[in-house]
Structure formats: C-alpha cells, structure tokens
Design an enzyme around this catalytic site. Structure first.
Site, PDB file in Angstrom:
ATOM      1  N   SER A  76      -2.695   3.357  -2.796  1.00 20.48           N
ATOM      2  CA  SER A  76      -2.237   2.174  -3.524  1.00 20.48           C
ATOM      3  C   SER A  76      -1.574   2.566  -4.848  1.00 20.48           C
ATOM      4  O   SER A  76      -0.566   3.248  -4.846  1.00 20.48           O
ATOM      5  CB  SER A  76      -3.404   1.204  -3.723  1.00 20.48           C
ATOM      6  OG  SER A  76      -2.957  -0.079  -4.084  1.00 20.48           O
ATOM      7  N   ASP A 283      -3.276  -2.226   2.364  1.00 18.22           N
ATOM      8  CA  ASP A 283      -3.715  -1.293   1.324  1.00 18.22           C
ATOM      9  C   ASP A 283      -4.748  -0.290   1.864  1.00 18.22           C
ATOM     10  O   ASP A 283      -5.777  -0.671   2.410  1.00 18.22           O
ATOM     11  CB  ASP A 283      -4.333  -2.100   0.179  1.00 18.22           C
ATOM     12  CG  ASP A 283      -4.487  -1.306  -1.093  1.00 18.22           C
ATOM     13  OD1 ASP A 283      -5.007  -0.183  -1.031  1.00 18.22           O
ATOM     14  OD2 ASP A 283      -4.092  -1.823  -2.153  1.00 18.22           O
TER      15      ASP A 283
END
Length: 441
Positions: A76, A283
């Site tokens: 991320s 994510d």
C-alpha cells in the site's frame, strides 16, 4: 509547500541530523558498500495511507547518513514509496529529495476522485462525524458500493503515478528493471571482494488477489496476470497494492494468460481451480500490511540487513474498544497485522531490524491533511530513523544470526538423518528385527 520546509529550513530535522552524525560517525550498518562510501541495506515499509509521509522522513535520514538500498518492498503506502524510490534513479543516488518535491506539490485530496456523494461521505468519516450523519451520508453511496465496489475510482492516483514514473523514463516494468540493475557493478564487500547476488535491485510489492485468495508479490508474480510483464506499466502494480477496501474501486484485470505453464504457476501458489476470466485486487494490507518476510533467508548470515519500518506503535498495549468504530478498526487491524506479527514472533531476530513510528495520533485516511500535519508526520519519521540508527548494532546482529543459522542447520541435519534411518528401516526390516532381538538378549 516547499521542500525546504521539510529539510534545510526545519530546525528540528537539522538538529536531529547534526546530533546523529556525531553519534553514528564511522558506524557500520552493512557489509555491502561502494567506492563512494555508501552502505547498502534492504528496506521493507508498512502500508498506512497518508501515514506514508512518515516513511519519507525515515528514508531521508537513512540517505543523509550514507545508506542506500538493495531490495525494496512494501504494501500500500509502503509500495508507493518503494516504487518512487526505485524509479528515482540508480541505487547509489538519493531518492528522498525527489519524493519530497512530489510530496510538497501534490494535493492528496485529488485522490478522492469519486462523485460528490463519495466525497461528502469521506469528509464525514475523517471529520469524526456523528453516527447519525455517517448513516445519512452512507445511504447516499450505496449505489457506489453496489455498482463499483468502492467510493473512488483511483484513476487520479494511477494517472499521477504514471506521469511521475514517465518523468524518470519509466513507463514499463522492463525499463524499471534495467534501472534497478544500474550500479550493481560498483557494489562490493568490506574485504574488497565483489558483491554478487541475483536479488540485488529486487522490488517486491504486495497485493491481495481476492478472486483466488492469493497473496501476490509484484513484479515476481506478474507473469501469472500479464502475458508480457515487461510491457506492463509499473503503476499497475502499485494501484493493485493500494486499493483500500471500499475506499477505492478494486483493481481489475481480464484476459489473463492461459496455458500449461500458467496453470503450473497457479498450482505452485496453492490455487487448484481454473484460471479466472477476471481478477479483483485490493490492498495487500488485508493479508500482509508489513511484509517483513519478503527478503528473509534463515539459512545464512546476511551480508546486508533488512530494515523494516512500521507505521504505528508496536503491539505493546491493548486496544480500547468503547464504540462501534473502535470495534471495526480493531477487527481490521487484527486481520491485516496477524500474519506479520506471527512472523516476527517466530523470527525474533527481526525485532532488532524493525522500528515502529508513533503515528497513532494521525488519521491515515485524511487526504485533506493540513501542511502542519504533514510536517509532523515527516518529523516523526526523522526521529524514528535517528533513534533506530543509534541503537542498531550490526556486528551483534550478525552474531545472533550466526547462532540461529547454526541451530537451523543442526536441526535440518537431524531431520534428514531421521528420514534416512526411517527409509533404511522400511527397506531392510530384517535388520530392524535383528536389532530388536539383540536388545532382548
């Protein structure tokens, strides 16, 4: 904002650097060096939305102390920083100053690129609004969730990152791969011998393929999803890694390569079904927000350490759960952290490599964060890096790893010997019976 507000005109940062230079002067952090006096380490960075600004402060200090990076990994926000560091230039050059220019000139609120209802709902969340207001605003985005599986397309982010990479001459993974190889010929060990490794320059960005429940490491696994990974825009890897669930639309891919070789690769990662027509990425933090195990090899003493930087305090106190949002946050944090905490527990030597930045007082989803907060986050990274470099002891760490490797090898030998003896006993049962008879006599 100006870059100087973060660095040369920042009294706190300059004071930290001045003290640090005195305290770590001549200190050894790695056995991999170059003729310019740089020391090289691997770096893994945790995800955390806007908290990623602290990562830039951490890297800035390491670079100011002459440290450069062999392998880069993250999830991320960590993957965003890793990608920018990789694309900034050859590995012996500083990356953080370019990244600071980006940070100073980007309005991160532009990443919230959904419709007006989506923007209003995000504002309500970051403003710590009442449950009544959240429910009202939430009702306005039901269609976003139903139709697009998220609030924001994430196109602004992808376009922004693509433009930055192109600015550095990187519009395909093949070009970035060549850039990551530059400078390898200048690396050496402290004894003067050449340093050679197949992993030098490696980039590892973690995403979650929720269609097949696969933890994905890009670009290593890119050939499972693209027929020609060298032609893929590296921004695609990062867009997959940073797709915060429900906040951004999932990153979707169709027309995956299909054939015997591809099926074999899927089997190797534990997926036994047919290759899907379409995959959804979200994510990577949902299964490994701090992938410190990316570069781990417990069979040898490393020639360079793997530094890890976490965003948020360590697991040193209980979560306070008094409201429903606290409960949701605690559930989410547990899901994304448990694998990484488990790895560190089983490999306690990594506690000497990881530093936790105290970012608990910042909102990781506040894309409209004021400049003062950005500065405080950057300074948090600066202080954290300074404290870590003062405490880190490379020679003692190598001694610890040497002991652990010796134990590992002895354990492997015992297992192998037991397996051989079992095979002998199965093949020659007469010898086993004779041995039992001798014991009876």
């Amino acid at each position: 904002m100006k870059v100087e507000q973060f660095t040369t005109n920042n009294g706190l940062v300059q004071a930290e650097l001045a003290e640090l230079r005195e305290r770590v002067k001549g200190k050894t952090f790695s056995d991999v060096v170059d003729d310019e006096g740089h020391q090289y380490v691997d770096l893994v960075m945790e995800g955390g939305g806007m908290l990623g600004i602290a990562l830039v402060g951490y890297v800035y200090v390491l670079e100011q102390m002459g440290i450069r990076f062999l392998q880069l990994g993250g999830t991320s926000a960590g993957s965003i920083n890793a990608m920018l560091m990789a694309a900034a230039g050859p590995k012996n050059k500083e990356a953080s100053k370019w990244i600071l220019e980006i940070l100073a000139n980007k309005n991160f609120e532009e990443f919230v690129d959904g419709d007006s209802d989506a923007k209003d709902f995000v504002k309500a969340i970051t403003a710590d609004s009442s449950i009544k207001k959240l429910l009202w605003k939430g009702a306005q985005v039901i269609d976003n969730m139903r139709d697009d599986f998220g609030l924001n397309p994430g196109q602004n982010f992808h376009d922004w990152l693509s433009a930055l990479l192109k600015e550095r001459g990187v519009d395909t993974w093949g070009k970035l791969k060549q850039l990551r190889l530059q400078g390898n010929e200048n690396l050496k060990l402290r004894d003067g011998s050449a340093y050679t490794s197949d992993t030098v320059g490696r980039l590892a960005l973690v995403a979650a393929d929720i269609t097949t429940q696969t933890k994905v490491n890009f670009p290593a696994m890119a050939d499972m999803y693209w027929a020609d990974p060298d032609q893929v825009n590296p921004a695609d890897f990062v867009r997959a890694s940073m797709s915060i669930p429900f906040f951004f639309h999932p990153f979707r891919l169709r027309d995956l390569p299909y054939g015997p070789n591809e099926l074999k690769k899927w089997r190797e990662v534990g997926y036994t079904g047919n290759i899907p027509d379409e995959v959804f990425f979200i994510d990577g933090g949902i299964n490994s927000n701090f992938p410190i195990d990316l570069f781990h090899d417990n069979n040898k003493v490393p020639e360079a350490p793997t530094f890890g930087v976490k965003l948020g305090a360590d697991r040193d106190k209980p979560k306070i759960i008094s409201k429903f949002p606290n409960l949701v946050g605690a559930i989410f944090d547990s899901a994304r952290q448990v694998h990484d905490f488990d790895f560190i527990t089983k490999n306690p030597d990594y506690r000497h490599l990881v530093h936790c930045l105290d970012t608990d007082h910042f909102d990781w989803l506040d894309f409209s964060m004021p400049d003062e907060e950005k500065l405080r986050l950057f300074e948090t990274g600066v202080r954290g890096a300074a404290n870590f470099l003062i405490k880190f002891d490379w020679e003692k760490y190598k001694e610890l790893r040497s002991t652990m490797v010796t134990v590992k090898h002895k354990s492997d030998d015992m297992v192998a010997n037991a397996a051989v003896q079992k095979l002998i006993n199965e093949v020659r049962p007469d010898k086993q019976d004779a041995a039992i008879g001798e014991q009876d006599i």
